[in-house]
Enzyme design. Sequence first.
Site, PDB file in Angstrom:
ATOM      1  N   TRP A 184     -81.009  74.613   9.582  1.00  0.00           N
ATOM      2  CA  TRP A 184     -80.216  74.767  10.803  1.00  0.00           C
ATOM      3  C   TRP A 184     -80.834  75.803  11.733  1.00  0.00           C
ATOM      4  CZ3 TRP A 184     -77.859  70.626   9.717  1.00  0.00           C
ATOM      5  CH2 TRP A 184     -77.200  70.420   8.504  1.00  0.00           C
ATOM      6  N   ILE A 185     -82.135  75.824  11.856  1.00  0.00           N
ATOM      7  CA  ILE A 185     -82.809  76.827  12.669  1.00  0.00           C
ATOM      8  C   ILE A 185     -82.964  76.293  14.100  1.00  0.00           C
ATOM      9  CG2 ILE A 185     -84.801  78.350  12.872  1.00  0.00           C
ATOM     10  CD1 ILE A 185     -82.993  78.670  10.314  1.00  0.00           C
ATOM     11  N   ALA A 199     -84.513  82.813  11.841  1.00  0.00           N
ATOM     12  CA  ALA A 199     -84.480  82.037  10.593  1.00  0.00           C
ATOM     13  C   ALA A 199     -83.817  82.830   9.467  1.00  0.00           C
ATOM     14  CB  ALA A 199     -85.893  81.618  10.201  1.00  0.00           C
ATOM     15  N   LEU A 200     -82.498  82.746   9.422  1.00  0.00           N
ATOM     16  CA  LEU A 200     -81.721  83.404   8.367  1.00  0.00           C
ATOM     17  C   LEU A 200     -81.081  82.381   7.434  1.00  0.00           C
ATOM     18  CD1 LEU A 200     -80.339  85.879   7.058  1.00  0.00           C
ATOM     19  CD2 LEU A 200     -78.549  85.686   8.800  1.00  0.00           C
ATOM     20  N   PRO A 222     -79.968  76.383   2.898  1.00  0.00           N
ATOM     21  CA  PRO A 222     -79.029  75.372   2.405  1.00  0.00           C
ATOM     22  C   PRO A 222     -77.889  75.962   1.574  1.00  0.00           C
ATOM     23  CG  PRO A 222     -81.265  74.564   2.169  1.00  0.00           C
ATOM     24  CD  PRO A 222     -81.369  75.994   2.621  1.00  0.00           C
ATOM     25  N   GLU A 246     -73.192  81.932  14.420  1.00  0.00           N
ATOM     26  CA  GLU A 246     -73.217  83.397  14.593  1.00  0.00           C
ATOM     27  C   GLU A 246     -71.984  84.065  13.997  1.00  0.00           C
ATOM     28  OE1 GLU A 246     -76.034  83.844  15.341  1.00  0.00           O
ATOM     29  OE2 GLU A 246     -76.565  82.146  16.579  1.00  0.00           O
TER      30      GLU A 246
END
Length: 383
Positions: free
Chosen positions: A153-154, A121-122, A125, A357
């Site tokens: 977006w996790i 979880a990085l 929004p 990524e």
Amino acid sequence: MELTSEQQRLRNAFREFADAHIVPYANAWDRTEVMPAEIVRQLADKGYLGAVLPSDRGGAGFSMIEFGLLNEELGRACSSIRSLLTVHSMVALTIWRWGSEAQKAQWLEKLGRGQAIAAFALTEPEAGSDAREIRTTAVISDDDFLLSGHKKWITFAQIADLFLVFASSQRGPCAFLLERNTPGLVISPIHGMLGTRASMMAELHLEQCRIPRQNMVGAPGFGLSHIASSALDCGRYSVAWGCVGIAQACLESCLQYTGQRKQFGALLRDHQLIQRMIAQIVVGVKAARLLCYHAGQLKDAGDPASMIETSMAKYFACKATAKIAQDAVQMHGANGCSSEYPAERFYRDAKIMEIIEGSNEIQEITIAQSACQEVANSAAIVK
């Protein structure tokens, strides 16, 4: 590169598993946007969720080359299931490298055996490529931290038991282990994504989530520079190999389709323009795979150059696969635009790979800066 007999054995086993348990169902999972618990359990039973962990910590003890081969075969079958391996491995590897002994004892065996699922979880929004802009906060309260913020977006957040959450604190960016049942954590599913639709994405809303100080991973202030950086390196490596898998799936699909479909009185594969497209796909797949092999070899050797080589592999593999998937749809014609054929899923999934990524543009910046630094270092040595 030539694989060892053990690596070849594992690759065959990975492929057999994917063909039997994933390929026949991938399109259905994509349509329903759900990853069944049964396939997750099967991955765990095979030890694949513990691929990056040593055997004495409940893992499979795979080398990075073997981990790459696993990602290729899972990616060939279904990018959503590969994305589970990606984020789960990122968290498991982070705890193994940076976690305290108490954190390792509590989580590694559970993660390695698939008894708990982890998510990374990085992203927020307003914070994607520029992770320095994260607004989730960690405030000290007695012997605890209070986490507040919004993550988006996790991947696999809908089913994850454990989250590696990044937040800003008075002492700089930090990383924390946050359990699913923590009061104040609300998980909202995300639907309607372009690709990897069965990756069960969600948003995390954190409202004064109280967690003990010992849930911090690593030292305060090192959340982005060390912990997120090393986790994302693992993620890029996984995605790069996953792209090779998508490209290989496109190749196999195109060879089968053009060997059956006739136009103008001849099989599609006998038309020269189709042959050109197939040739370009073959070369693209092999080139991407070799770059991934090289990055994996460096990782297994402990060479620090592996990080930039991983960026190069991810960058090339993503761009090559996006073009390969586009050509696969083109060769399938109208059928390539139908969910009855996997080509359209490959096309959608391939686009996602160019963003996650570290986007293509971020990789370009990283690669260019590395090249400039290398020239500067060489000039300094000459002087």
